[in-house]
Scaffold this motif. Structure first.
Motif, PDB file in Angstrom:
ATOM      1  N   LYS A 135      46.474  44.947  44.982  1.00  0.00           N
ATOM      2  CA  LYS A 135      45.581  44.465  43.931  1.00  0.00           C
ATOM      3  C   LYS A 135      45.389  42.966  44.039  1.00  0.00           C
ATOM      4  O   LYS A 135      44.279  42.437  43.987  1.00  0.00           O
ATOM      5  CB  LYS A 135      46.201  44.794  42.555  1.00  0.00           C
ATOM      6  CG  LYS A 135      45.610  46.058  41.935  1.00  0.00           C
ATOM      7  CD  LYS A 135      46.124  46.206  40.524  1.00  0.00           C
ATOM      8  CE  LYS A 135      46.394  47.671  40.231  1.00  0.00           C
ATOM      9  NZ  LYS A 135      47.422  47.870  39.220  1.00  0.00           N
ATOM     10  N   LYS A 136      46.515  42.248  44.217  1.00  0.00           N
ATOM     11  CA  LYS A 136      46.454  40.782  44.319  1.00  0.00           C
ATOM     12  C   LYS A 136      45.606  40.371  45.510  1.00  0.00           C
ATOM     13  O   LYS A 136      44.800  39.439  45.444  1.00  0.00           O
ATOM     14  CB  LYS A 136      47.877  40.217  44.499  1.00  0.00           C
ATOM     15  CG  LYS A 136      48.595  39.987  43.206  1.00  0.00           C
ATOM     16  CD  LYS A 136      49.806  39.123  43.479  1.00  0.00           C
ATOM     17  CE  LYS A 136      50.699  39.081  42.251  1.00  0.00           C
ATOM     18  NZ  LYS A 136      52.080  38.827  42.623  1.00  0.00           N
ATOM     19  N   ASP A 137      45.809  41.096  46.604  1.00  0.00           N
ATOM     20  CA  ASP A 137      45.096  40.776  47.838  1.00  0.00           C
ATOM     21  C   ASP A 137      43.585  40.932  47.623  1.00  0.00           C
ATOM     22  O   ASP A 137      42.781  40.092  48.034  1.00  0.00           O
ATOM     23  CB  ASP A 137      45.588  41.721  48.947  1.00  0.00           C
ATOM     24  CG  ASP A 137      45.121  41.256  50.306  1.00  0.00           C
ATOM     25  OD1 ASP A 137      45.253  40.051  50.583  1.00  0.00           O
ATOM     26  OD2 ASP A 137      44.615  42.099  51.066  1.00  0.00           O
ATOM     27  N   LYS A 138      43.225  42.024  46.923  1.00  0.00           N
ATOM     28  CA  LYS A 138      41.818  42.316  46.683  1.00  0.00           C
ATOM     29  C   LYS A 138      41.204  41.232  45.792  1.00  0.00           C
ATOM     30  O   LYS A 138      40.121  40.722  46.056  1.00  0.00           O
ATOM     31  CB  LYS A 138      41.709  43.684  46.009  1.00  0.00           C
ATOM     32  CG  LYS A 138      40.341  44.278  46.147  1.00  0.00           C
ATOM     33  CD  LYS A 138      40.328  45.730  45.778  1.00  0.00           C
ATOM     34  CE  LYS A 138      38.902  46.178  45.551  1.00  0.00           C
ATOM     35  NZ  LYS A 138      38.773  47.089  44.469  1.00  0.00           N
ATOM     36  N   LYS A 139      41.984  40.860  44.727  1.00  0.00           N
ATOM     37  CA  LYS A 139      41.504  39.847  43.786  1.00  0.00           C
ATOM     38  C   LYS A 139      41.206  38.552  44.512  1.00  0.00           C
ATOM     39  O   LYS A 139      40.175  37.921  44.321  1.00  0.00           O
ATOM     40  CB  LYS A 139      42.587  39.601  42.731  1.00  0.00           C
ATOM     41  CG  LYS A 139      42.059  39.711  41.329  1.00  0.00           C
ATOM     42  CD  LYS A 139      43.107  39.240  40.391  1.00  0.00           C
ATOM     43  CE  LYS A 139      43.078  40.039  39.116  1.00  0.00           C
ATOM     44  NZ  LYS A 139      44.314  39.821  38.363  1.00  0.00           N
ATOM     45  N   SER A 140      42.135  38.141  45.367  1.00  0.00           N
ATOM     46  CA  SER A 140      41.932  36.858  46.046  1.00  0.00           C
ATOM     47  C   SER A 140      40.699  36.922  46.946  1.00  0.00           C
ATOM     48  O   SER A 140      39.995  35.923  47.107  1.00  0.00           O
ATOM     49  CB  SER A 140      43.171  36.446  46.845  1.00  0.00           C
ATOM     50  OG  SER A 140      43.295  37.239  47.987  1.00  0.00           O
ATOM     51  N   SER A 141      40.421  38.088  47.522  1.00  0.00           N
ATOM     52  CA  SER A 141      39.228  38.159  48.378  1.00  0.00           C
ATOM     53  C   SER A 141      37.963  38.158  47.526  1.00  0.00           C
ATOM     54  O   SER A 141      36.932  37.626  47.921  1.00  0.00           O
ATOM     55  CB  SER A 141      39.268  39.391  49.278  1.00  0.00           C
ATOM     56  OG  SER A 141      39.060  40.541  48.515  1.00  0.00           O
ATOM     57  N   GLU A 142      38.052  38.728  46.289  1.00  0.00           N
ATOM     58  CA  GLU A 142      36.881  38.729  45.404  1.00  0.00           C
ATOM     59  C   GLU A 142      36.527  37.325  44.948  1.00  0.00           C
ATOM     60  O   GLU A 142      35.377  36.986  44.746  1.00  0.00           O
ATOM     61  CB  GLU A 142      37.151  39.616  44.188  1.00  0.00           C
ATOM     62  CG  GLU A 142      36.874  41.084  44.491  1.00  0.00           C
ATOM     63  CD  GLU A 142      37.506  42.015  43.489  1.00  0.00           C
ATOM     64  OE1 GLU A 142      38.087  41.533  42.492  1.00  0.00           O
ATOM     65  OE2 GLU A 142      37.432  43.235  43.722  1.00  0.00           O
ATOM     66  N   LYS A 143      37.585  36.472  44.837  1.00  0.00           N
ATOM     67  CA  LYS A 143      37.330  35.099  44.393  1.00  0.00           C
ATOM     68  C   LYS A 143      36.610  34.301  45.473  1.00  0.00           C
ATOM     69  O   LYS A 143      36.361  33.108  45.342  1.00  0.00           O
ATOM     70  CB  LYS A 143      38.650  34.415  44.049  1.00  0.00           C
ATOM     71  CG  LYS A 143      39.159  34.744  42.669  1.00  0.00           C
ATOM     72  CD  LYS A 143      40.406  33.947  42.394  1.00  0.00           C
ATOM     73  CE  LYS A 143      41.160  34.511  41.200  1.00  0.00           C
ATOM     74  NZ  LYS A 143      42.581  34.218  41.288  1.00  0.00           N
ATOM     75  N   GLY A 144      36.391  34.940  46.605  1.00  0.00           N
ATOM     76  CA  GLY A 144      35.644  34.283  47.684  1.00  0.00           C
ATOM     77  C   GLY A 144      36.497  33.358  48.520  1.00  0.00           C
ATOM     78  O   GLY A 144      35.977  32.547  49.277  1.00  0.00           O
TER      79      GLY A 144
END
Ligand code: AMP
Length: 471
Positions: free
Chosen positions: A18-27
């Motif tokens: 989840k954390k990994d995905k979030k950081s990628s969503e933040k661009g």
């Protein structure tokens, strides 16, 4: 939630994802992955050198009748606790250990000898002959502080002679095998540093002399105050290890320390004398090193390490981009006798001696001296033009492979120019050109890239023609 118990840590994969995905969503731009610290990939450009070294190890092992063994990469943690000793540097500081989901304590093997002896006992290998000569090539893992010549994933080639009796000629044969590997890598000015650390009978006497020397008993000394913290502990637990310390202050202290030679029983004295006579007979250059002990519990009598005394030229390719003449302070190989190891890990008393060469260090030295890996394997480059030729190329490659001819190609590329460029990059000097006309007529063009000369020949003659040109 799925959890995996690894290294005593509960890893929560879902949360991590989840954390990994979030950081990628933040661009955020994510940094590409790197190999773990102190662990290196062996890349295609270096492989020929590695492959030559592995091949030389195999040739040397077979010439001296060593048989190959490949043990598991993971081993029970207790195997090393009992064999290397709980206070050895490897066990104390360098084990990649973890607990499995089933509760087993495992470790990525830090060295090969205990594993080979474990396999020898487990599979009753003594029935294969006494003594049994075994060799291995493979990676070992140690949680070290990475620096030049000191890695966390290192590769060793090892030679072990197990069973039979404790004849000193076997000690000499192990030293010889390691020496020959280094010689085959064209490393010059090799020197074997050798010592004996005695046996169960004479070592206690030496240990006492050492303790008295370091603790200052019988004289006035403040050595204990000058020792590093680890050595203070070693003085209580295993005073022989004091001689192995690499801290400059401790190195200075060992200068006047008593030497084992003066405490040897007559058996050990004779054994050592014979080892030296045999290595002299084999014309292996050696030097006595009275303070060489090697930091593992399982050694007795002979211990050795091999170094090079030659210096690489100033313009040599040093690791980490350093320039200037290079000295190689580290050992390229080492080993010794381990007659008590089998008993320590639950087997019967078994005489044994072995040694290992550090392949990463050997490659580093080879590179510094510009030692080449020899002739590259020759390949033809096959160029196709058109769909029919492409299809027929598949069977043609199989036919050439069957004849022992290596083929490079870029069947996925269509343009002649692109294929010729690949042929040039790949370093092939012979190119086969298979066009629509040739595919229909069962012929092929063979072209020498160095001269530009080319001729068309029948397809069934191509293997013989390529072999003739490679000769
Ligand atoms: P050892 O098993 O410690 O006796 O080591 C045998 C040989 O393996 C040494 O002489 C070195 O050449 C090599 N070696 C040991 N430790 C390392 C390391 N951390 N990195 C690279 N090579 C090593």
């Amino acid at each position: 939630m799925r959890r995996n118990k690894l290294s005593f840590l509960e890893i929560d994969y879902e949360n991590m994802a989840k954390k990994d995905k979030k950081s990628s969503e933040k661009g955020k731009v994510r940094a590409p992955f790197q190999s773990p610290k102190g662990m290196h990939d062996i890349l295609p450009l270096d492989e020929p050198m590695w492959e030559k070294l592995r091949k030389d190890v195999r040739t040397i092992a077979e010439a001296y009748n060593f048989r190959r063994i490949d043990t598991t990469l993971l081993e029970p943690l207790d195997l090393f606790l009992r064999s290397l000793g709980a206070s050895s540097d490897i066990v104390e500081k360098q084990m990649f250990a973890f607990r499995t989901k089933g509760g087993d304590m495992l470790v990525l093997r830090p060295e090969g000898t205990a594993s080979v002896m474990r396999a020898y006992i487990q599979h009753g290998l003594s029935h294969l002959g006494q003594p049994l000569k075994l060799y291995y090539i493979g990676p070992m893992f140690r949680y070290e502080q990475p620096q030049a010549g000191r890695l966390r994933q290192l590769h060793q080639a090892g030679f072990e002679i197990l069973g039979g009796d404790e004849d000193p000629v076997y000690d000499a044969q192990v030293i010889l095998a390691c020496y020959r590997v280094l010689e085959s890598a064209k490393i010059k000015q090799l020197i074997v540093r050798v010592n004996t650390i005695g046996c169960r009978n004479c070592r206690p006497n030496y240990r006492k002399k050492l303790t008295d020397y370091y603790a200052g008993r019988g004289g006035n000394s403040n050595k204990e105050k000058l020792m590093c913290r680890d050595c203070k502990r070693r003085l209580e637990e295993n005073p022989l290890r004091l001689l192995d310390c690499k801290v400059p202050g401790c190195i200075a202290l060992k200068k006047d320390a008593p030497v084992m030679l003066d405490s040897l029983c007559s058996f050990c004295k004779n054994h050592f004398k014979n080892v030296l006579e045999y290595i002299e007979e084999l014309k292996i250059p050696y030097a006595l090193d009275h303070h060489l002990v090697r930091g593992l519990d399982y050694y007795n009598r002979t211990v050795f390490e091999i170094f090079t005394e030659s210096e690489a030229p100033a313009d040599s390719k040093a690791p980490e981009g350093k320039l200037g003449p290079q000295k190689f302070e580290y050992a390229l190989g080492g080993g010794g006798r381990f007659d008590y190891l089998a008993e320590m890990i639950g087997g019967r008393e078994t005489s044994a001696v072995g040694g290992a060469v550090g392949l990463d260090r050997v490659v580093e030295v080879m590179k510094a001296f510009g030692v080449s890996s020899g002739r590259a394997v020759e390949k033809v480059f096959l160029i196709h033009i058109g769909d029919l030729a492409k299809k027929k190329s598949l069977a043609l490659i199989e036919m050439l492979r069957h004849e022992g001819i290596n083929v490079a190609e870029t069947l996925g590329k269509e343009s002649l120019k692109a294929q010729l460029r690949s042929a040039d990059k790949g370093g092939s000097s012979v190119v086969l050109i298979f066009g629509q006309k040739e595919a229909l007529e069962d012929s092929i063009i063979i072209r020498d890239l160095r001269t530009g000369a080319q001729e068309t020949i029948p397809l069934h003659k191509i293997a013989a023609e390529v072999k003739r040109r490679f000769k």
